[in-house]
Design a protein around this motif. Structure first.
Motif, PDB file in Angstrom:
ATOM      1  N   CYS A 236      -6.722 -10.477   4.453  1.00  0.00           N
ATOM      2  CA  CYS A 236      -6.511 -11.665   4.380  1.00  0.00           C
ATOM      3  C   CYS A 236      -7.435 -12.320   4.758  1.00  0.00           C
ATOM      4  CB  CYS A 236      -4.940 -12.564   5.467  1.00  0.00           C
ATOM      5  SG  CYS A 236      -3.854 -12.304   5.363  1.00  0.00           S
ATOM      6  N   LEU A 237      -8.570 -12.340   5.812  1.00  0.00           N
ATOM      7  CA  LEU A 237      -9.608 -12.630   6.149  1.00  0.00           C
ATOM      8  C   LEU A 237     -10.995 -12.664   5.172  1.00  0.00           C
ATOM      9  CD1 LEU A 237      -9.950 -12.046  10.044  1.00  0.00           C
ATOM     10  CD2 LEU A 237      -9.703 -14.315   8.865  1.00  0.00           C
ATOM     11  N   PHE A 238     -10.280 -11.019   4.564  1.00  0.00           N
ATOM     12  CA  PHE A 238     -11.730 -10.355   3.062  1.00  0.00           C
ATOM     13  C   PHE A 238     -11.491 -11.990   2.289  1.00  0.00           C
ATOM     14  CE2 PHE A 238     -12.626  -8.823  -0.279  1.00  0.00           C
ATOM     15  CZ  PHE A 238     -13.705  -8.608  -0.239  1.00  0.00           C
ATOM     16  N   ILE A 239     -10.516 -12.509   1.661  1.00  0.00           N
ATOM     17  CA  ILE A 239      -9.376 -12.977   0.622  1.00  0.00           C
ATOM     18  C   ILE A 239     -10.167 -14.739   1.512  1.00  0.00           C
ATOM     19  CG2 ILE A 239      -7.584 -13.795  -0.384  1.00  0.00           C
ATOM     20  CD1 ILE A 239      -6.536 -11.695   0.114  1.00  0.00           C
ATOM     21  N   ILE A 240      -9.961 -15.180   2.184  1.00  0.00           N
ATOM     22  CA  ILE A 240     -10.643 -16.052   2.834  1.00  0.00           C
ATOM     23  C   ILE A 240     -11.984 -16.282   2.664  1.00  0.00           C
ATOM     24  CG2 ILE A 240     -11.380 -17.870   4.322  1.00  0.00           C
ATOM     25  CD1 ILE A 240      -8.069 -17.058   5.784  1.00  0.00           C
ATOM     26  N   GLY A 241     -13.170 -14.910   3.236  1.00  0.00           N
ATOM     27  CA  GLY A 241     -14.515 -15.269   2.973  1.00  0.00           C
ATOM     28  C   GLY A 241     -15.109 -15.102   1.064  1.00  0.00           C
ATOM     29  N   VAL A 242     -14.034 -14.332   0.845  1.00  0.00           N
ATOM     30  CA  VAL A 242     -14.727 -14.428  -1.059  1.00  0.00           C
ATOM     31  C   VAL A 242     -14.709 -15.571  -1.257  1.00  0.00           C
ATOM     32  CG1 VAL A 242     -13.813 -14.239  -3.007  1.00  0.00           C
ATOM     33  CG2 VAL A 242     -13.728 -12.293  -1.158  1.00  0.00           C
ATOM     34  N   PHE A 243     -13.014 -16.339  -1.268  1.00  0.00           N
ATOM     35  CA  PHE A 243     -13.331 -18.126  -1.359  1.00  0.00           C
ATOM     36  C   PHE A 243     -14.531 -18.979  -0.990  1.00  0.00           C
ATOM     37  CE2 PHE A 243      -8.584 -16.878  -1.958  1.00  0.00           C
ATOM     38  CZ  PHE A 243      -9.185 -17.877  -3.611  1.00  0.00           C
ATOM     39  N   CYS A 244     -15.061 -18.874   0.208  1.00  0.00           N
ATOM     40  CA  CYS A 244     -15.715 -19.768   0.985  1.00  0.00           C
ATOM     41  C   CYS A 244     -17.470 -18.566   0.640  1.00  0.00           C
ATOM     42  CB  CYS A 244     -15.667 -19.449   2.682  1.00  0.00           C
ATOM     43  SG  CYS A 244     -14.006 -19.346   3.420  1.00  0.00           S
ATOM     44  N   PHE A 245     -17.327 -17.810   0.329  1.00  0.00           N
ATOM     45  CA  PHE A 245     -18.397 -17.625  -0.267  1.00  0.00           C
ATOM     46  C   PHE A 245     -18.544 -17.625  -2.130  1.00  0.00           C
ATOM     47  CE2 PHE A 245     -21.229 -14.815  -3.148  1.00  0.00           C
ATOM     48  CZ  PHE A 245     -22.008 -14.052  -2.250  1.00  0.00           C
TER      49      PHE A 245
ATOM     50  N   GLY B  98      -0.669 -11.283   3.708  1.00  0.00           N
ATOM     51  CA  GLY B  98      -0.585 -11.342   5.147  1.00  0.00           C
ATOM     52  C   GLY B  98       0.059  -9.925   5.724  1.00  0.00           C
ATOM     53  N   GLU B  99       1.318  -9.999   5.303  1.00  0.00           N
ATOM     54  CA  GLU B  99       2.466  -8.909   5.953  1.00  0.00           C
ATOM     55  C   GLU B  99       2.373  -7.907   5.709  1.00  0.00           C
ATOM     56  OE1 GLU B  99       6.819  -8.514   6.817  1.00  0.00           O
ATOM     57  OE2 GLU B  99       7.353  -9.242   4.871  1.00  0.00           O
ATOM     58  N   GLU B 100       1.756  -7.182   3.734  1.00  0.00           N
ATOM     59  CA  GLU B 100       1.663  -5.668   3.545  1.00  0.00           C
ATOM     60  C   GLU B 100      -0.148  -5.054   3.524  1.00  0.00           C
ATOM     61  OE1 GLU B 100       2.931  -5.063  -0.169  1.00  0.00           O
ATOM     62  OE2 GLU B 100       4.583  -5.810   0.395  1.00  0.00           O
ATOM     63  N   PHE B 101      -1.011  -6.432   4.355  1.00  0.00           N
ATOM     64  CA  PHE B 101      -1.873  -5.472   4.463  1.00  0.00           C
ATOM     65  C   PHE B 101      -2.861  -6.114   4.838  1.00  0.00           C
ATOM     66  CE2 PHE B 101      -0.890  -6.280  -0.154  1.00  0.00           C
ATOM     67  CZ  PHE B 101      -1.307  -4.538  -0.775  1.00  0.00           C
ATOM     68  N   GLY B 102      -2.386  -7.035   6.257  1.00  0.00           N
ATOM     69  CA  GLY B 102      -3.198  -7.387   7.542  1.00  0.00           C
ATOM     70  C   GLY B 102      -4.011  -8.479   7.530  1.00  0.00           C
ATOM     71  N   MET B 103      -3.926  -8.803   9.129  1.00  0.00           N
ATOM     72  CA  MET B 103      -5.014 -10.012   9.032  1.00  0.00           C
ATOM     73  C   MET B 103      -6.156  -9.576   8.610  1.00  0.00           C
ATOM     74  SD  MET B 103      -5.902 -11.874  12.871  1.00  0.00           S
ATOM     75  CE  MET B 103      -7.236 -10.867  12.738  1.00  0.00           C
ATOM     76  N   LEU B 104      -7.031  -8.652   8.304  1.00  0.00           N
ATOM     77  CA  LEU B 104      -8.329  -8.058   7.943  1.00  0.00           C
ATOM     78  C   LEU B 104      -8.275  -8.615   6.063  1.00  0.00           C
ATOM     79  CD1 LEU B 104      -8.974  -4.824   9.330  1.00  0.00           C
ATOM     80  CD2 LEU B 104      -9.778  -7.123  10.737  1.00  0.00           C
TER      81      LEU B 104
ATOM     82  N   GLY C 203       0.446  -8.101  11.212  1.00  0.00           N
ATOM     83  CA  GLY C 203      -0.616  -7.660  12.374  1.00  0.00           C
ATOM     84  C   GLY C 203      -1.912  -7.581  11.639  1.00  0.00           C
ATOM     85  N   LEU C 204      -2.800  -6.749  12.483  1.00  0.00           N
ATOM     86  CA  LEU C 204      -3.852  -6.753  11.673  1.00  0.00           C
ATOM     87  C   LEU C 204      -4.535  -5.987  10.812  1.00  0.00           C
ATOM     88  CD1 LEU C 204      -6.652  -7.357  13.210  1.00  0.00           C
ATOM     89  CD2 LEU C 204      -7.039  -5.045  14.081  1.00  0.00           C
ATOM     90  N   LEU C 205      -3.655  -4.607  10.547  1.00  0.00           N
ATOM     91  CA  LEU C 205      -3.751  -3.863   9.140  1.00  0.00           C
ATOM     92  C   LEU C 205      -2.802  -3.679   8.455  1.00  0.00           C
ATOM     93  CD1 LEU C 205      -4.916  -0.900  11.248  1.00  0.00           C
ATOM     94  CD2 LEU C 205      -6.125  -2.223  10.188  1.00  0.00           C
ATOM     95  N   GLY C 206      -1.445  -4.235   8.874  1.00  0.00           N
ATOM     96  CA  GLY C 206      -0.374  -4.740   7.493  1.00  0.00           C
ATOM     97  C   GLY C 206       1.343  -3.247   7.785  1.00  0.00           C
ATOM     98  N   ARG C 207       1.979  -3.870   7.259  1.00  0.00           N
ATOM     99  CA  ARG C 207       2.806  -3.108   7.173  1.00  0.00           C
ATOM    100  C   ARG C 207       2.169  -1.737   6.248  1.00  0.00           C
ATOM    101  NH1 ARG C 207       8.668  -5.853   7.955  1.00  0.00           N
ATOM    102  NH2 ARG C 207       8.867  -3.513   8.146  1.00  0.00           N
ATOM    103  N   GLY C 208       1.994  -2.378   5.502  1.00  0.00           N
ATOM    104  CA  GLY C 208       1.717  -1.349   4.369  1.00  0.00           C
ATOM    105  C   GLY C 208       2.228  -1.757   2.331  1.00  0.00           C
TER     106      GLY C 208
END
Length: 376
Positions: free
Chosen positions: A281-290, A273-279, A245-250
């Motif tokens: 994952c988006l941050f990781i994608i953002g780091v690569f894009c940056f 994605g499962e343990e830390f959530g979509m946010l 989901g959004l924040l992950g299962r932990g």
């Protein structure tokens, strides 16, 4: 006091005030994510194969530590030294890749690795950064030296790489290197008609690979027709993203690492994605894009064509590798066993990506006109 530090003429002092701090910080973030995700994913994988639970963690700590040292060490080099390192590295990687065809380890029908005491080395990983820099040198040298056959030599080296990777076979790596080569030719000013011919050749080669290699055909057909074949890994990875989901299962609460054999490598993004959530994952994608976009924007103000072509090729390979890994996990493209830079488990990948980023940092360091002769 701040001004006094800026006039530090030591090697480290000059490096610190000329290197790109933002890109360096992104490397630190990715290595940090690599440590965290190895702690999350690797114990289950190790236990499943009967190895010590800390095996992959300890090995990856060593790999990423060495990778960090390589990033800093290579970024200290001048552009001339980068050319020399790339030329030597390309020759060694070509020889080692040829060696795999005769004495390499065969895994899943492919000979891509050389067995070493602590790891399995994949020499073709080092072809990506070294070939990009060598190509940049050949293309720019032909403009500086009359009658220098730089374009012909670049195509000759690419032809050798093509034959070696086709023989392993490693179509995914060949696709990445071909894309890097085409990007460099485009930036170098290749005629648009020839660019179209190149793209058409790549499409034709892909069609040929589809019919020539059963594993390529199987992956494409399973991607286009979900009802065909085994989709266990992709289905499990997609379910992991849904569970997160959004924040992950932990941290430590994910289940995908207990189900997928490559959860620590090719599918580590699903663990995130499962343990830390979509946010996250988006941050990781953002780091690569940056990292990619920042480097390309810096090249807009660069006067040295070698730096432009080399950095463009290096970051094209880096960004494409990240996209292939995450795109495969998200079922946006056919599956391809390619690691997520600095995050997935793998010694060859970590070291080759570190060499890539170290070269980029070295090439894009600020070079004041008074120092340009020294740094180059």
């Amino acid at each position: 006091m701040r001004g006094a530090k800026r006039i530090d003429n030591s090697v480290i002092g000059r490096w610190w005030w000329t290197v790109d701090h933002a890109t360096l910080a992104c490397v630190g973030l990715l290595i940090g994510f690599g440590y965290v995700l190895m702690l999350a994913a690797s114990p289950s994988v190790a236990a499943r194969i009967g190895a010590d639970r800390d095996l992959f963690i300890l090995k990856q700590v060593v790999f990423l530590t060495i990778a960090g040292v390589i990033v800093v060490g290579v970024s200290l080099l001048s552009t001339t030294a980068i050319r020399r390192v790339a030329l030597l590295g390309c020759l060694l990687a070509l020889a080692a890749t040829a060696y795999t065809l005769v004495h390499g380890l065969e895994i899943k029908g492919a000979r891509r690795w050389i067995g070493l005491p602590m790891m399995s080395l994949q020499p073709s990983e080092f072809l990506k950064p070294c070939f990009a820099v060598v190509t940049a040198w050949l293309l720019t040298e032909r403009r500086r030296t009359r009658h220098f056959p730089g374009m012909l030599m670049a195509f000759a080296v690419f032809g050798v790489i093509l034959m070696l990777l086709k023989s392993q076979p490693d179509i995914g790596m060949l696709t990445v290197i071909t894309t890097v080569f085409m990007a460099q030719l485009f930036v170098d000013g290749l005629n648009l008609v020839l660019v179209g011919v190149g793209i058409g050749s790549m499409v034709a080669a892909f069609v040929g690979a589809f019919f020539a290699f059963t594993h390529v055909r199987s992956r494409v057909e399973r991607f286009l027709h979900p009802s065909l074949g085994d989709h266990y890994q992709i289905d499990t990875a997609l379910q992991a993203f849904g569970n997160g989901g959004l924040l992950g299962r932990g941290p430590g609460e994910g289940r995908v690492k207990d189900l997928l054999p490559d959860a620590h490598a090719d599918f580590v993004f699903a663990v995130a994605g499962e343990e830390f959530g979509m946010l996250v994952c988006l941050f990781i994608i953002g780091v690569f894009c940056f990292m990619v976009v920042r480097t390309l924007l810096k090249l807009l103000n660069e006067d040295d064509p070698f730096v432009v072509l080399a950095s463009c090729g290096l970051m094209t390979g880096f960004g494409l590798q990240a996209f292939v890994n995450m795109g495969s996990t998200l079922h946006l493209i056919p599956t391809k066993g390619m690691t997520l830079p600095f995050i997935s488990y793998g010694g060859s990948s970590a070291l080759s990506v570190a060499l890539t980023i170290g070269m980029v940092l070295a090439l894009t360091r600020r070079r004041p006109k008074a120092m340009s002769g020294v740094l180059r």
